[in-house]
Design a protein around this motif. Structure first.
Motif, PDB file in Angstrom:
ATOM      1  N   ASN A  87      -5.605   9.473   7.527  1.00  0.00           N
ATOM      2  CA  ASN A  87      -4.890  10.252   6.517  1.00  0.00           C
ATOM      3  C   ASN A  87      -3.402   9.933   6.559  1.00  0.00           C
ATOM      4  OD1 ASN A  87      -4.625  12.339   4.496  1.00  0.00           O
ATOM      5  ND2 ASN A  87      -3.755  13.618   6.085  1.00  0.00           N
ATOM      6  N   GLU A  88      -2.845   9.837   7.766  1.00  0.00           N
ATOM      7  CA  GLU A  88      -1.435   9.467   7.905  1.00  0.00           C
ATOM      8  C   GLU A  88      -1.191   8.060   7.364  1.00  0.00           C
ATOM      9  OE1 GLU A  88       1.203  10.783  11.292  1.00  0.00           O
ATOM     10  OE2 GLU A  88      -0.771  10.843  12.252  1.00  0.00           O
ATOM     11  N   LEU A  89      -2.079   7.137   7.698  1.00  0.00           N
ATOM     12  CA  LEU A  89      -1.925   5.760   7.236  1.00  0.00           C
ATOM     13  C   LEU A  89      -1.953   5.694   5.715  1.00  0.00           C
ATOM     14  CD1 LEU A  89      -1.709   2.784   8.088  1.00  0.00           C
ATOM     15  CD2 LEU A  89      -4.208   2.680   8.101  1.00  0.00           C
ATOM     16  N   LEU A  90      -2.899   6.399   5.098  1.00  0.00           N
ATOM     17  CA  LEU A  90      -2.958   6.442   3.634  1.00  0.00           C
ATOM     18  C   LEU A  90      -1.685   7.035   3.050  1.00  0.00           C
ATOM     19  CD1 LEU A  90      -6.591   7.532   2.651  1.00  0.00           C
ATOM     20  CD2 LEU A  90      -5.361   5.506   1.846  1.00  0.00           C
ATOM     21  N   GLY A  91      -1.156   8.062   3.712  1.00  0.00           N
ATOM     22  CA  GLY A  91       0.074   8.675   3.235  1.00  0.00           C
ATOM     23  C   GLY A  91       1.221   7.690   3.198  1.00  0.00           C
ATOM     24  N   TYR A  92       1.342   6.862   4.216  1.00  0.00           N
ATOM     25  CA  TYR A  92       2.404   5.858   4.229  1.00  0.00           C
ATOM     26  C   TYR A  92       2.190   4.801   3.146  1.00  0.00           C
ATOM     27  CZ  TYR A  92       4.431   7.705   8.532  1.00  0.00           C
ATOM     28  OH  TYR A  92       5.045   8.505   9.452  1.00  0.00           O
ATOM     29  N   PHE A  93       0.945   4.456   2.879  1.00  0.00           N
ATOM     30  CA  PHE A  93       0.681   3.503   1.801  1.00  0.00           C
ATOM     31  C   PHE A  93       1.127   4.073   0.454  1.00  0.00           C
ATOM     32  CE2 PHE A  93      -1.742   0.956   4.716  1.00  0.00           C
ATOM     33  CZ  PHE A  93      -1.725  -0.309   4.155  1.00  0.00           C
ATOM     34  N   THR A  94       0.797   5.323   0.191  1.00  0.00           N
ATOM     35  CA  THR A  94       1.185   5.919  -1.091  1.00  0.00           C
ATOM     36  C   THR A  94       2.707   6.078  -1.173  1.00  0.00           C
ATOM     37  OG1 THR A  94       0.765   8.139  -0.191  1.00  0.00           O
ATOM     38  CG2 THR A  94      -1.007   7.097  -1.426  1.00  0.00           C
ATOM     39  N   ASN A  95       3.351   6.365  -0.050  1.00  0.00           N
ATOM     40  CA  ASN A  95       4.805   6.484  -0.051  1.00  0.00           C
ATOM     41  C   ASN A  95       5.489   5.152  -0.351  1.00  0.00           C
ATOM     42  OD1 ASN A  95       4.751   9.213   0.576  1.00  0.00           O
ATOM     43  ND2 ASN A  95       4.971   8.896   2.779  1.00  0.00           N
ATOM     44  N   GLU A  96       4.862   4.053   0.075  1.00  0.00           N
ATOM     45  CA  GLU A  96       5.452   2.736  -0.133  1.00  0.00           C
ATOM     46  C   GLU A  96       5.288   2.220  -1.564  1.00  0.00           C
ATOM     47  OE1 GLU A  96       7.283   0.599   1.849  1.00  0.00           O
ATOM     48  OE2 GLU A  96       7.459   2.373   3.123  1.00  0.00           O
ATOM     49  N   LEU A  97       4.450   2.882  -2.352  1.00  0.00           N
ATOM     50  CA  LEU A  97       4.180   2.388  -3.710  1.00  0.00           C
ATOM     51  C   LEU A  97       5.439   2.267  -4.553  1.00  0.00           C
ATOM     52  CD1 LEU A  97       0.871   4.242  -4.684  1.00  0.00           C
ATOM     53  CD2 LEU A  97       1.164   1.806  -4.193  1.00  0.00           C
ATOM     54  N   LYS A  98       6.408   3.140  -4.328  1.00  0.00           N
ATOM     55  CA  LYS A  98       7.634   3.121  -5.135  1.00  0.00           C
ATOM     56  C   LYS A  98       8.400   1.813  -4.983  1.00  0.00           C
ATOM     57  CE  LYS A  98      10.370   5.522  -1.561  1.00  0.00           C
ATOM     58  NZ  LYS A  98       9.260   5.664  -0.595  1.00  0.00           N
ATOM     59  N   ASN A 303       3.013   2.929  15.035  1.00  0.00           N
ATOM     60  CA  ASN A 303       3.906   2.961  13.874  1.00  0.00           C
ATOM     61  C   ASN A 303       3.102   2.674  12.605  1.00  0.00           C
ATOM     62  OD1 ASN A 303       5.930   2.644  11.927  1.00  0.00           O
ATOM     63  ND2 ASN A 303       7.366   1.785  13.416  1.00  0.00           N
ATOM     64  N   LYS A 304       2.509   3.726  12.039  1.00  0.00           N
ATOM     65  CA  LYS A 304       1.667   3.571  10.854  1.00  0.00           C
ATOM     66  C   LYS A 304       2.488   3.166   9.628  1.00  0.00           C
ATOM     67  CE  LYS A 304      -1.074   7.279  12.886  1.00  0.00           C
ATOM     68  NZ  LYS A 304      -0.017   7.669  13.864  1.00  0.00           N
ATOM     69  N   GLN A 305       3.730   3.626   9.567  1.00  0.00           N
ATOM     70  CA  GLN A 305       4.587   3.240   8.449  1.00  0.00           C
ATOM     71  C   GLN A 305       4.829   1.737   8.446  1.00  0.00           C
ATOM     72  OE1 GLN A 305       8.536   4.950   8.475  1.00  0.00           O
ATOM     73  NE2 GLN A 305       8.857   4.520   6.313  1.00  0.00           N
ATOM     74  N   LYS A 306       5.038   1.169   9.629  1.00  0.00           N
ATOM     75  CA  LYS A 306       5.257  -0.272   9.733  1.00  0.00           C
ATOM     76  C   LYS A 306       4.006  -1.047   9.323  1.00  0.00           C
ATOM     77  CE  LYS A 306       7.783  -3.835  10.951  1.00  0.00           C
ATOM     78  NZ  LYS A 306       8.991  -4.204  10.188  1.00  0.00           N
ATOM     79  N   ILE A 307       2.834  -0.522   9.662  1.00  0.00           N
ATOM     80  CA  ILE A 307       1.588  -1.169   9.231  1.00  0.00           C
ATOM     81  C   ILE A 307       1.529  -1.219   7.708  1.00  0.00           C
ATOM     82  CG2 ILE A 307      -0.931  -0.948   9.178  1.00  0.00           C
ATOM     83  CD1 ILE A 307      -0.763   0.329  11.958  1.00  0.00           C
ATOM     84  N   ALA A 308       1.835  -0.081   7.055  1.00  0.00           N
ATOM     85  CA  ALA A 308       1.808  -0.018   5.593  1.00  0.00           C
ATOM     86  C   ALA A 308       2.834  -0.968   4.984  1.00  0.00           C
ATOM     87  CB  ALA A 308       2.058   1.413   5.129  1.00  0.00           C
ATOM     88  N   GLN A 309       4.041  -0.988   5.528  1.00  0.00           N
ATOM     89  CA  GLN A 309       5.097  -1.842   4.993  1.00  0.00           C
ATOM     90  C   GLN A 309       4.730  -3.315   5.107  1.00  0.00           C
ATOM     91  OE1 GLN A 309       8.381  -0.480   7.379  1.00  0.00           O
ATOM     92  NE2 GLN A 309       9.021   1.064   5.874  1.00  0.00           N
TER      93      GLN A 309
END
Length: 343
Positions: A87-98, A303-309
């Protein structure tokens, strides 16, 4: 993301989700608020509008990217998007969409019918690329998906022999770090709590942990190993009953993830074994529950945000041919988070 994805996340019918999104009567205000919140969090756009949406004005194209999770009864369940780590990982993916010219669809398919399920949903709504949550998949299963969508970035696993793109946690480094920390704290009699279901991530964590022990002269033969469920928090006195009567208890136990660590702490409490006074416990992943368990869990942070980025960057580079056509294996390093479960 499709309407049925919104409905599933909100635990309502597809028709109820549609009524809520379109401001029509027929649903409670609570349901409407829940549906609208989920739609906002996941940047939901009706399918008929997806191709017209330009998120990033620097790009002349908007790409439809699908995030795919493969459910399996022994590890990744149908509602994986509600599980803390994912859920956290998905959240970072959606945040990066912008920051990217992407619209994101979220899909679940069965690991036992990967090709058929993916072909069906791709026929219904074609994508330009796939982020694949590969946690529980074999390379053969991953290659089945690539046959349908070649623009593939695989998350949370790795196959060193493959030329595909993988974005993964540095599992080896994280577990090595955990072992070094326990030894530094004076623990030389340690235990290892592992998942009954074996995947790449857990195997790498085990390899890193035991390599660190061996570097300090601690033999793997001297380590007690306990098997537990890898993706469910539960009290397991049956499998861990020996801890209560074992005269040679370890002073600390490393757990392959936080689910196991939290289950272990609860089980030890039931067995009247105190954490950390009797046994120290350390986990891996830093899920939100690790901060609300008593004692708060010392763990390895990811660092899930870094994975998404990194995944977003690689996907765009592949789609716009910004890099040479070769696969890349990226490993995101971890960090130690000290709390109260280790002394």
């Amino acid at each position: 993301m499709k309407l049925e994805d919104i409905a599933r996340l909100a635990n309502v019918s597809k028709s109820a989700a549609s009524l809520a999104l379109n401001g029509k009567p027929g649903v409670s205000e609570e349901t409407r608020a829940t549906v609208l919140r989920i739609a906002k969090e996941h940047n939901y756009v009706p399918l008929k509008k997806i191709k017209k949406k330009y998120i990033n004005p620097s790009s002349s194209t908007n790409y439809v990217i699908r995030f795919v999770g493969c459910k399996a009864t022994d590890l990744i369940e149908d509602n994986y998007h509600n599980m803390p780590f994912f859920n956290e990982l998905l959240g970072y993916f959606t945040n990066e969409l912008k920051n990217y010219p992407f619209s994101l669809l979220i899909s679940s398919i069965d690991s036992n019918s990967i090709r058929e399920d993916l072909k069906r949903i791709e026929d219904e709504q074609p994508s330009d690329g796939i982020f694949l949550l590969g946690t529980n998949l074999t390379l053969q299963q991953i290659e089945e998906i690539q046959k349908i969508q070649k623009n593939l970035v695989v998350l949370d696993t790795c196959a060193p022999q493959s030329n595909l793109d993988f974005i993964s946690i540095n599992n080896y480094q994280g577990a090595y770090q955990a072992a070094e920390y326990l030894i530094k704290k004076g623990h030389h009699k340690v235990g290892y709590a592992e998942s009954k279901t074996r995947i790449y991530n857990f195997s790498e964590r085990k390899r890193g942990f035991f390599d660190a022990l061996n570097s300090h002269g601690i033999s793997s033969e001297d380590v007690n190993i306990y098997q537990m469920h890898g993706m469910k928090i539960e009290t397991d006195t049956k499998n861990l009953a020996d801890l209560q009567s074992d005269s040679s208890l370890p002073t600390a136990i490393f757990c392959e993830n936080d689910y196991i660590a939290i289950s272990l702490i609860r089980t030890l409490s039931t067995l009247k074994i105190t954490v950390p006074e009797d046994i120290s416990v350390i986990g891996f992943d830093n899920i939100p529950e690790s901060k609300v368990i008593t004692p708060e869990l010392t763990t390895i942070g990811v660092n899930k945000q870094k994975i998404a980025q990194e995944a977003m960057r690689k996907m765009l580079a592949n789609l716009e041919r910004q890099e040479e056509d070769y696969g890349m294996h990226s490993f995101i390093n971890t960090n130690l988070i000290e709390r109260d479960s280790v002394i």
